[in-house]
Design a protein around this motif. Sequence first.
Motif, PDB file in Angstrom:
ATOM      1  N   ASP A  85       0.947  -0.843  -0.338  1.00  0.00           N
ATOM      2  CA  ASP A  85      -0.027   0.046   0.138  1.00  0.00           C
ATOM      3  C   ASP A  85       0.774   0.974   0.548  1.00  0.00           C
ATOM      4  O   ASP A  85       0.436   1.712  -0.453  1.00  0.00           O
ATOM      5  N   THR A  87       3.759   1.383  -1.587  1.00  0.00           N
ATOM      6  CA  THR A  87       4.289   1.966  -2.793  1.00  0.00           C
ATOM      7  C   THR A  87       3.270   2.806  -3.912  1.00  0.00           C
ATOM      8  O   THR A  87       2.507   2.515  -4.461  1.00  0.00           O
ATOM      9  N   ILE A  89       2.313   4.301  -7.775  1.00  0.00           N
ATOM     10  CA  ILE A  89       1.640   3.749  -8.466  1.00  0.00           C
ATOM     11  C   ILE A  89       2.853   4.034  -9.263  1.00  0.00           C
ATOM     12  O   ILE A  89       2.840   3.778 -10.552  1.00  0.00           O
ATOM     13  N   PHE A  90       3.303   5.570  -9.513  1.00  0.00           N
ATOM     14  CA  PHE A  90       3.710   5.822 -10.924  1.00  0.00           C
ATOM     15  C   PHE A  90       4.965   5.511 -10.726  1.00  0.00           C
ATOM     16  O   PHE A  90       5.783   6.119  -9.959  1.00  0.00           O
ATOM     17  N   ASP A 443      -2.275  -0.605  -9.547  1.00  0.00           N
ATOM     18  CA  ASP A 443      -2.916  -1.170  -8.255  1.00  0.00           C
ATOM     19  C   ASP A 443      -4.162  -2.066  -8.089  1.00  0.00           C
ATOM     20  O   ASP A 443      -4.861  -1.385  -9.272  1.00  0.00           O
ATOM     21  N   ALA A 445      -5.852  -3.368  -6.711  1.00  0.00           N
ATOM     22  CA  ALA A 445      -7.096  -3.010  -5.988  1.00  0.00           C
ATOM     23  C   ALA A 445      -8.183  -2.925  -7.414  1.00  0.00           C
ATOM     24  O   ALA A 445      -9.532  -3.064  -6.761  1.00  0.00           O
ATOM     25  N   ILE A 460      -9.991  -7.124  -0.311  1.00  0.00           N
ATOM     26  CA  ILE A 460     -10.444  -5.941  -1.166  1.00  0.00           C
ATOM     27  C   ILE A 460     -12.343  -6.238  -1.588  1.00  0.00           C
ATOM     28  O   ILE A 460     -12.244  -6.808  -2.032  1.00  0.00           O
ATOM     29  N   PRO A 461     -13.211  -5.663  -0.987  1.00  0.00           N
ATOM     30  CA  PRO A 461     -14.193  -5.476  -1.104  1.00  0.00           C
ATOM     31  C   PRO A 461     -14.316  -5.739  -2.790  1.00  0.00           C
ATOM     32  O   PRO A 461     -14.147  -5.173  -3.671  1.00  0.00           O
ATOM     33  N   TRP A 464     -16.643  -3.537  -5.697  1.00  0.00           N
ATOM     34  CA  TRP A 464     -16.738  -1.495  -5.056  1.00  0.00           C
ATOM     35  C   TRP A 464     -16.716  -0.511  -5.358  1.00  0.00           C
ATOM     36  O   TRP A 464     -16.887   0.507  -5.053  1.00  0.00           O
TER      37      TRP A 464
ATOM     38  N   MET B 472     -13.791   2.259   0.321  1.00  0.00           N
ATOM     39  CA  MET B 472     -12.783   2.247  -0.102  1.00  0.00           C
ATOM     40  C   MET B 472     -12.280   4.087  -0.583  1.00  0.00           C
ATOM     41  O   MET B 472     -12.999   4.412  -1.112  1.00  0.00           O
ATOM     42  N   ARG B 474      -8.382   6.745  -1.948  1.00  0.00           N
ATOM     43  CA  ARG B 474      -7.207   6.627  -2.621  1.00  0.00           C
ATOM     44  C   ARG B 474      -6.517   7.338  -1.610  1.00  0.00           C
ATOM     45  O   ARG B 474      -6.377   8.141  -0.489  1.00  0.00           O
ATOM     46  N   ASN B 475      -5.156   6.510  -1.082  1.00  0.00           N
ATOM     47  CA  ASN B 475      -4.197   6.672   0.001  1.00  0.00           C
ATOM     48  C   ASN B 475      -3.339   7.957  -0.928  1.00  0.00           C
ATOM     49  O   ASN B 475      -3.262   7.935  -2.264  1.00  0.00           O
ATOM     50  N   GLY B 478      -1.606   7.029  -4.151  1.00  0.00           N
ATOM     51  CA  GLY B 478      -2.369   7.139  -5.661  1.00  0.00           C
ATOM     52  C   GLY B 478      -3.340   5.433  -5.636  1.00  0.00           C
ATOM     53  O   GLY B 478      -3.926   5.069  -6.484  1.00  0.00           O
ATOM     54  N   ARG B 479      -2.947   4.945  -3.950  1.00  0.00           N
ATOM     55  CA  ARG B 479      -4.135   3.551  -4.097  1.00  0.00           C
ATOM     56  C   ARG B 479      -5.305   3.408  -3.268  1.00  0.00           C
ATOM     57  O   ARG B 479      -4.980   4.250  -2.256  1.00  0.00           O
ATOM     58  N   TRP B 480      -5.765   2.403  -3.378  1.00  0.00           N
ATOM     59  CA  TRP B 480      -7.369   2.725  -3.261  1.00  0.00           C
ATOM     60  C   TRP B 480      -7.281   1.535  -2.018  1.00  0.00           C
ATOM     61  O   TRP B 480      -6.653   0.387  -2.328  1.00  0.00           O
ATOM     62  N   VAL B 481      -7.169   2.127  -1.104  1.00  0.00           N
ATOM     63  CA  VAL B 481      -7.230   0.913   0.280  1.00  0.00           C
ATOM     64  C   VAL B 481      -8.362   1.911   1.644  1.00  0.00           C
ATOM     65  O   VAL B 481      -8.826   2.231   0.833  1.00  0.00           O
ATOM     66  N   LEU B 482      -8.499   0.150   2.403  1.00  0.00           N
ATOM     67  CA  LEU B 482      -9.809   0.820   2.919  1.00  0.00           C
ATOM     68  C   LEU B 482      -9.141   1.183   4.503  1.00  0.00           C
ATOM     69  O   LEU B 482      -8.404   0.796   4.743  1.00  0.00           O
TER      70      LEU B 482
END
Lengths: 507, 507
Positions: A85, A87, A89-90, A443, A445, A460-461, A464, B472, B474-475, B478-482
């Motif tokens: 989480d 890291t 993404i770009f 990502d 997710a 991950i739901p 979502w 969810m 974005r942190n 840029g990642r989607w997390v709960l």
Amino acid sequence: MSMASLSAISSQNLFTRRNRHFITRAIQKPLSSTTSTEQLPIQPESDDHHSWRSISGGLNVPSTISNLLHLSAAPKALPVSFDHDQTPIFSPKEDISSLRSAIHGPVDWSSLLEPLHPSLRREILKYGEFAQATYDAFDNNPVSEYHGGSLYGRSRLVPLLGLSHHGYSVTKYLYATSHIDLPQWLLRPLLRSESRWCNESNWMGFVAVSGEAETRRIGLRDITVAWRGTVSPSEWLEDVQSRLEPLPRADDDGALVEKGFLSLYTSRSQSSRFTHSSASEQVMRELLRLVEFYKNKGEEVSVTITGHSLGGALALLNAAEAASLLPADVRVTVISFGAPRVGNQVFGEMLKRRGVKVLRVVTKQDVVPKVPGVVFNEGRKGKGWEWVYTHVGDELTLDAGASPYLKRGVVDIAGFHGLETYLHLVDGYERAEGGFRAGARRDVALVNKATRLLREELRIPACWYQPENKGMARNEFGRWVLPRRDPEDIPSPCDEEKLISSSSSSS
Amino acid sequence: MSMASLSAISSQNLFTRRNRHFITRAIQKPLSSTTSTEQLPIQPESDDHHSWRSISGGLNVPSTISNLLHLSAAPKALPVSFDHDQTPIFSPKEDISSLRSAIHGPVDWSSLLEPLHPSLRREILKYGEFAQATYDAFDNNPVSEYHGGSLYGRSRLVPLLGLSHHGYSVTKYLYATSHIDLPQWLLRPLLRSESRWCNESNWMGFVAVSGEAETRRIGLRDITVAWRGTVSPSEWLEDVQSRLEPLPRADDDGALVEKGFLSLYTSRSQSSRFTHSSASEQVMRELLRLVEFYKNKGEEVSVTITGHSLGGALALLNAAEAASLLPADVRVTVISFGAPRVGNQVFGEMLKRRGVKVLRVVTKQDVVPKVPGVVFNEGRKGKGWEWVYTHVGDELTLDAGASPYLKRGVVDIAGFHGLETYLHLVDGYERAEGGFRAGARRDVALVNKATRLLREELRIPACWYQPENKGMARNEFGRWVLPRRDPEDIPSPCDEEKLISSSSSSS
């Protein structure tokens, strides 16, 4: 594979009764006689249309079934650092202008495909994300006043969907209608009323152009067209088959394309402000306008057309027309994802002769690229071949079994067809049979936005991606209402013809 | 009604195979013989258990079926001003302290029921909204770390759900576990893992107390308990039947209650921090604490227990215990919505003797209040009557057919059972057979939070109550997390024993 497991497949929701026939037909013979994964022999000149072998064409049935079922052996271990989480993404973008002939230009890109060149991978993902934007921005709320349109105005789509880093600006929205009976899911005026913005047309995509920074990075001015497809393959598998008709205005006699795709691309409607001109006329007018503008400035220009599923079919029709109407030095490229076959072999040869480069990204487990033409396809030669559907261009073949993040042993027709699943697999792709790339940073997710394919350990739901309260909000009186839309996001045909200077200077 | 229309019912998703049997059994005989809506004669002393008439009890079968199908004649016209988005939902609150004996005190409230007194209607809606809060705050995301708990901390539930205008503060959260096999939907540790906050207990409701302003308005200090129920009746219809067992510690021999409800109310678990003590012990300790505190200040105190569905059953068990353990001058009242039968006639008489006032709000089209005891119920006398389930208290009977906002001719078991549907019908209720109250101001859109019952002309999305992207976000990478939960909203057993001064002074 027993009949019991077959009936387990057909009890899945995604299989309509008709699709069950499709599956049953595809696997009816070889089950008891062979479990080999060898290609079955083709008898090209046979006249016996009822012999299974003669009509099997290029279809490798046992491996197709194994792919459909996603039966690759034991689950792979998750990468040690799957909980990344933290890291970004770009990764930093590199200058790829030296590769422009191979990526956006006339040079064949087969040298970049095996192993997949990191810069080409990145471009494939960029166009895939434009195609994904046509889904993410589509208003599919049946009680919305603007159902069937885009949720966001033309100038807000890129920033609101988080795509600004790609460096493109949208210059025009595209709408389509159709004069033949298309399935209801395709054109959706569910709640008919006087006040509806449009009862006949649907938003089908957009034209965008690279800004100054991106133009420098890739080495030329890139105009991209993204076509919306459909995410529900269950109905269309059968609907699109076997209705080839001649391509209008084709300089090649004998070029045949699927009637439904062609109708969507070429139909006009006098009763809808959005489709007084057809999708074909809208997109070609905009492409000619942009090409003329940038060529007058002395720039090198490319046109890259993308789409997923049905959108990939429209991309191919669009490319055929663009290659014929645009100046010869403007290279037209198609990058499609999970697209079905569109036309016959003459159509395919015509595209090739006009210099259209096509990269078809196809997942082994996805059934949509197998239609139309599950049985009669490019593997078939001989009598009647002019009526046979044919794939076009180079194929990048993905395998859902390569990803350690996806569930094993599931049958999920919609999940394997989903564009986010494709983009995940592209991100992990390095070479055929090469596993999943350790450096993949996209990502994970996102795969579950509209599927339940991710392994449960990832937590991950499922499915979502949904708006809060379906867009309902409390007004100042405490009542829940669908708020009036921001005027900037209300679809308007007048908005579609903006001066180029305002759009090209914005990035 | 033909067998064709019967099979149309049973093809509805909501009917499991077992429920289909339930429905079939309830309607098997009279279909061909009568369409009258008259009450079928009861033969109280018959020994023939197999005669349909003798076991039909108080069940008026034809009208039950007609109600289930919601077959009232033609659709009513929508009120002229149905588009009243601009009308405030709250009217000014009046002082009702002069009615305190009838509403929260010992005086029977039958005089307020027909026609329904506006102040009692308002109180019913208040408690109904507390019961609704137990659903709206329930974390039913299976991949959430706190699945099965409350989404919000104790002190934030009232403001975050927009209930501050009622003037209550939550003083304690209630948890329950069970030692018998309950259906999975009831206790839901779907993703078992070491890190889960609790594998065995679920959040089942809360205790709240009226603040100073509300206490002045209603004329006494009101302590309320809200119990969570279930919104999916499809499985439980059959599960809760025919397992009566003696109420522990009852001073009445022969009081029998349903085993599943009793287990949920009384079970403890040493392995869960949240249910070291049972739901019964948690709620009674808090009630005794609050009652003692306010009585020591010389205040008059009432206890009002509410719940929907299963929550209504727990409310009745809780009321029986509270009336036995609290001082005699503390009046215990139950207001339940769509609650099933809980115990036998001795249990009902025990509640009455202990002075518990019960108002059962029941919609004609809802099947849940008909269980357990579809066949054997209070209409049945004679041999074996001690094993017969019995309803308790006064009934306020709602009719979905009275509302011009709801669809006609639909079978929607879950929709008619939904608590928001109940609250809408209470808001429109004035008198039996009295249509829908013109002055009803509650937001109609709430009905569709979890149903599709509203007429399409209203253009309210079906089942619209949903969190954005299932929580969810974005942190910064840029990642989607709960996202990690706000510490204030993380369930903690230690948090449950707050000093009374801090909670009672906050409102």
